[in-house]
Design an enzyme around this catalytic site. Structure first.
Site, mmCIF file in Angstrom:
data_model
loop_
_atom_site.group_PDB
_atom_site.id
_atom_site.type_symbol
_atom_site.label_atom_id
_atom_site.label_comp_id
_atom_site.label_asym_id
_atom_site.label_seq_id
_atom_site.Cartn_x
_atom_site.Cartn_y
_atom_site.Cartn_z
ATOM 1 N N HIS A 135 0.803 -1.231 0.000
ATOM 2 C CA HIS A 135 0.000 0.000 0.000
ATOM 3 C C HIS A 135 0.830 1.273 0.000
ATOM 4 C CE1 HIS A 135 -3.960 -1.890 0.851
ATOM 5 N NE2 HIS A 135 -3.212 -2.805 1.424
ATOM 6 N N ARG A 171 -5.727 11.337 6.132
ATOM 7 C CA ARG A 171 -4.671 11.387 7.150
ATOM 8 C C ARG A 171 -3.805 12.616 6.906
ATOM 9 N NH1 ARG A 171 -0.670 7.319 6.416
ATOM 10 N NH2 ARG A 171 -1.483 6.762 4.381
ATOM 11 N N THR A 219 -8.533 6.516 -1.775
ATOM 12 C CA THR A 219 -9.877 5.970 -1.950
ATOM 13 C C THR A 219 -10.907 7.058 -1.664
ATOM 14 O OG1 THR A 219 -9.575 5.085 0.277
ATOM 15 C CG2 THR A 219 -9.456 3.515 -1.549
HETATM 16 C C1 F58 Z 1 -3.168 3.833 2.215
HETATM 17 N N1 F58 Z 1 -2.243 3.482 3.232
HETATM 18 C C2 F58 Z 1 -2.490 4.569 1.074
HETATM 19 N N2 F58 Z 1 -1.539 3.318 5.386
HETATM 20 O O1 F58 Z 1 -1.820 5.695 1.580
HETATM 21 C C3 F58 Z 1 -3.551 4.990 0.085
HETATM 22 O O2 F58 Z 1 -2.959 5.593 -1.026
HETATM 23 C C4 F58 Z 1 -4.333 3.772 -0.356
HETATM 24 O O3 F58 Z 1 -5.438 4.169 -1.121
HETATM 25 C C5 F58 Z 1 -4.845 2.999 0.848
HETATM 26 O O4 F58 Z 1 -3.785 2.665 1.704
HETATM 27 C C6 F58 Z 1 -5.539 1.717 0.457
HETATM 28 O O5 F58 Z 1 -4.771 0.992 -0.429
HETATM 29 C C7 F58 Z 1 -2.567 3.602 4.533
HETATM 30 O O6 F58 Z 1 -3.672 3.925 4.904
HETATM 31 C C8 F58 Z 1 -1.532 3.539 6.700
HETATM 32 O O7 F58 Z 1 -2.463 4.000 7.303
HETATM 33 C C9 F58 Z 1 -0.245 3.175 7.390
HETATM 34 C C10 F58 Z 1 -0.486 2.015 8.312
HETATM 35 C C11 F58 Z 1 0.762 1.689 9.091
HETATM 36 C C12 F58 Z 1 1.276 2.885 9.829
HETATM 37 C C13 F58 Z 1 1.520 4.036 8.882
HETATM 38 C C14 F58 Z 1 0.285 4.390 8.111
#
Ligand code: F58
Length: 801
Positions: free
Chosen positions: A346, A535, A642
């Protein structure tokens, strides 16, 4: 259980009296909510049991989606809707004098996640069940989900989230399905019948208790399961401090993302990850064995998905089960493991890929570490044969190097499929970030562009728009989002467009009320609602948005002929508690809001609103009310996004960079129906590789930039001495890593275009309609179909009544 309003009312009143020993007249709203929730859960229980039974006896392959986050939000109305009993229940309650909307407000958001990753997992569960696909979630039942955000004097303050304070009405505790998870201790090996056998001795064992939630499909008998694990003490060892042991054990499922800047926090996070994986795998294998099948065929009947790297320990854990518990040899176990597991990445930010210090990993999970060492050795051997003498490559690709275990490589090597979440993202993974692995495993890499469940984000969140769509093209779109395209027939239909405009206006009025109640700001509902909710992160560039607002403010103050169309800038974002820069940006947004909203020279033309505690339930009120969707990340940094899809489906126009899924949005709607600006991904990547960007040049040559950046530090905002120095320095001293100043002029120009475009309302509404009509592609039903066919190889299974 009930088929009409009358039956519902009788059952409801009886249930309420029996559960709470109180009369209806005496009951509180919470009791009324709890009663309704419990009734619905009972209502689905027979279908839930049937689903599980038939999966066990006649169903085909099942998939388990392992995720450290599931951002479910509220479930009441969603469940009622999926069960098709929303109107019976609404009417029944109404006759009792209860507004369903009021009961909905009682439910706490299940905030077991912090952003897109967790919300995607929740959307996927809805699509799996709604499409009759045998797919379940496995996660952690954090006692405290993502913190509750308060804004105090412009600063983010974090309060512990308390979603379980009144219990969670949808869950069922399954004590009898609990499993034991060992930590620490040591591993002993010895020969037994000519075989090397391993035993994990002196471990500290934790009991993982599952809490199951029904995942109810839309208009179908399928009820899948989300299993959330909670850590509890197992039998208390002798001679220990019981309270300390209890506290330590329970802390494993206490918090989502404990602070891991120190070793103690790192240990806790790794414990969480192993708890999730070990408990889920034991329970999957246990239920598989009930089908009397040999584990040799596991991958033919079971798929296990690793959502981001957090559950990557599934690779060595499955090996451990197959070898140590089932007695298989390495080769056989390895082939079953790889064929069972699949992995989604991701992020392209290399700093976000997890790595664990060996000094922590090895003592905490001694047997798992041994297995990773062996996987690593065999993998490096293979590399050596493929690329003899290429030490540099082997060092880059090893699973353990420089005293760290690298989780993303572990997931890649141990899975048969590795996917990115939007086309551009997958290309960047293959061509750059993971190119070494792509060269070795070209067939594993594939793209699955993200999606969102249109049932929550349109049908539920925007019922008036849903009705308009149904009135115009019939209800088939609910099960088949390719039907959305039929809306294109209404492109020039002024009656339709007028209704579309009225619905947007009503949604804006609803949001305006919320803004007034929560933030005390009154906003003009005929202004452009320009929204950025996500975020808070430097790469997402909320800073660019706020610098543009400062520029508009300056220009309006200095040039009375500058009269842009009224705008309401709306923000919602949580910053990770230890993320200093992100918190400064929140303070800046609130400081600018304060200045703008209290300046009578400008405040009839613009307002700035920061909505505190952004979460799923608030998002459901925001997306339907937006005119502009801000998707302004530095190109190449947002894997997909999303929120961009949720805005589009609700008729907002995207203002964005060609990043993540914006690229695909652009292709679908065409350049005249989106506002693009800024550097392209390739340009950003080239700058990063070859240098050549100097942010100070932009500061010197663009007076607008000079003015807004200087205002961060020159006392323009009273009483903020030194407050924004870190932001100022990031832009000028640290050469603006995220190219905010580089993209500033282009952003201002595209915002001017928005300003003009909005003033031709019929044209705007046509663009809005085209966005809705093209958004069917972004349904998570489409995404899940691709996962089901191309990764998991699972088939729809109709549960028989
Ligand atoms: C998100 N990642 C991506 N990670 O940033 C976004 O582009 C994408 O659409 C989404 O995933 C789904 O594929 C995301 O939300 C986090 O929240 C991390 C989790 C672990 C700690 C750091 C933030």
């Amino acid at each position: 259980m009930f088929s009409n309003t009358k039956e519902f009312k009788i059952a409801y009143l009886k249930k309420l009296e029996m559960t709470f020993g109180t009369s209806f007249d005496e009951s509180t709203k919470r009791e009324q909510f709890q009663t309704l929730g419990a009734m619905i859960r009972e209502y689905v229980s027979s279908e839930w049991i049937r689903t599980n039974e038939q999966y066990r006896t006649v169903g085909g392959k099942q998939v388990y989606y392992l995720s450290i986050e599931f951002l479910l939000g509220r479930l009441l109305r969603h469940n009622l809707m999926n069960l098709g009993i929303e109107s019976v229940v609404t009417e029944g309650l109404q006759e009792l004098g209860i507004d369903l909307g009021d009961l909905e407000e009682i439910e706490a958001d299940a905030a077991l996640g912090n952003g897109g990753l967790g919300r995607l997992a929740a959307c996927f569960l809805d699509s799996l069940a709604s499409m009759n696909l045998p797919g379940h979630g496995c996660g952690i039942r954090y006692k405290h989900g993502l913190f509750e955000q308060k804004i105090v004097d412009g600063y983010q303050v974090e309060l512990p989230e308390q979603w379980l304070r009144h219990g969670h009405v949808w869950e069922v505790r399954k004590t009898d399905d609990s499993v034991e998870v060992p930590f620490w201790g040591k591993v002993e090996s010895y020969q037994e019948n000519g075989k090397l056998v391993f035993r994990h001795l002196h471990a500290e064992t934790v009991t993982a208790i599952p809490y199951d939630l029904p995942v109810i499909g839309y208009n179908t008998s399928t009820v899948n399961t989300l299993r959330l694990w909670s850590a509890e003490p197992s039998r208390f060892p002798a001679n220990i401090d019981i309270l300390k042991y209890k506290k330590e054990t329970e802390s494993i499922s206490e918090l989502l993302y404990p602070d891991d800047t120190h070793d103690e926090g790192k240990i806790l996070r790794l414990k969480q990850q192993y708890l999730l994986v070990a408990a889920s795998l034991q329970s999957i294998v246990r239920s598989y064995k009930k089908q009397n099948r040999s584990l040799i065929h596991l991958h033919e009947h079971v798929g296990i998905h690793i959502n981001d790297t957090h559950p990557a320990i599934a690779v060595p854990e499955l090996m451990r089960i197959l070898m140590d518990e089932e007695g298989l040899g390495w080769q056989e176990a390895w082939s079953i493991t790889v064929n069972t597991l699949s992995y989604t990445n991701h992020t392209t930010l290399s700093e976000a890929l997890e790595k664990w210090p060996v000094r922590i990993f090895q003592p905490l999970l001694p047997r798992i570490f041994m297995i990773i060492e062996e996987i690593n050795e065999r993998f490096c051997q293979e590399l050596w044969e493929k690329f003899p003498g290429d030490w540099g490559r082997i060092e880059r690709m090893a699973l353990i190097a420089h005293g760290e275990v690298r989780m993303a490589p572990l997931a890649i090597v141990g899975s048969h499929s590795v996917n990115g979440v939007a086309r551009l993202h997958t290309e960047i993974l293959m061509e750059r970030e993971m190119n070494d692995y792509y060269q070795v495993f070209p067939d594993r890499f594939n793209n699955k562009t993200n999606g969102i469940t249109h049932r929550r984000w349109l049908l539920k969140a925007n019922p008036n728009l849903a009705n308009l769509i149904t009135d115009s093209i019939g209800p088939e779109w609910i099960n088949d989002t390719t039907q959305f395209e039929k809306l294109l027939h209404f492109k020039k239909d002024s009656v339709f467009l007028e209704r579309l405009g009225d619905i947007k206006k009503a949604n804006k009025e609803k949001l305006a009320k919320i803004i007034y109640e929560k933030a005390g700001v009154s906003v003009d509902t005929s202004s452009i609602f320009d929204v950025q909710v996500k975020r808070l992160h430097a790469y997402k560039r909320q800073l660019l948005n706020v610098l543009h607002i400062m520029y508009l403010y300056n220009r309006m103050k200095s040039d009375s002929s500058f009269q842009p169309y009224p705008r309401t800038f709306i923000f919602g974002a949580k910053a990770s508690p230890g993320y200093y820069f992100a918190k400064k940006v929140i303070k800046l947004i609130n400081t600018v809001a304060d200045k703008v909203n209290h300046d009578s020279h400008v405040n009839d033309k613009m307002k700035v609103v920061f909505l505190e505690n952004y979460r799923v339930s608030l998002a459901e009120d925001i997306f339907p009310a937006a005119d502009i969707s801000e998707q302004i990340s530095t190109a190449s940094k947002e894997a997909s996004g999303t929120g961009n899809m949720k805005f589009m489906m609700n008729g907002a126009l995207t203002l964005g960079t060609l990043d993540g899924a914006n690229v695909e949005i652009n292709e679908l709607v065409g350049e005249e129906n989106i506002f693009l600006f800024g550097l392209r991904a390739q340009e950003v990547l080239n700058f990063q590789k070859n240098g050549g960007y100097n942010s100070r040049e932009y500061y010197h040559y663009d007076q607008r930039i000079r003015e807004v950046t200087e205002q961060l530090v020159n006392g323009f905002f009273p009483d903020t001495d030194g407050e924004f120095t870190a932001i100022y320095d990031s832009l000028l001293d640290h050469n603006d890593q995220y190219f905010v100043l580089r993209d500033f002029a282009s952003y201002v120009a595209i915002q001017e275009k928005v300003n003009m475009a909005y003033q031709d309302q019929s044209m705007w509404l046509e663009k809005s309609l085209i966005n809705i009509a093209k958004s069917g592609f972004f349904s998570s039903d489409r995404t899940i179909n691709e996962y089901a066919n191309q990764i998991w190889n699972i088939k729809p299974f109709k549960v028989n009544n």
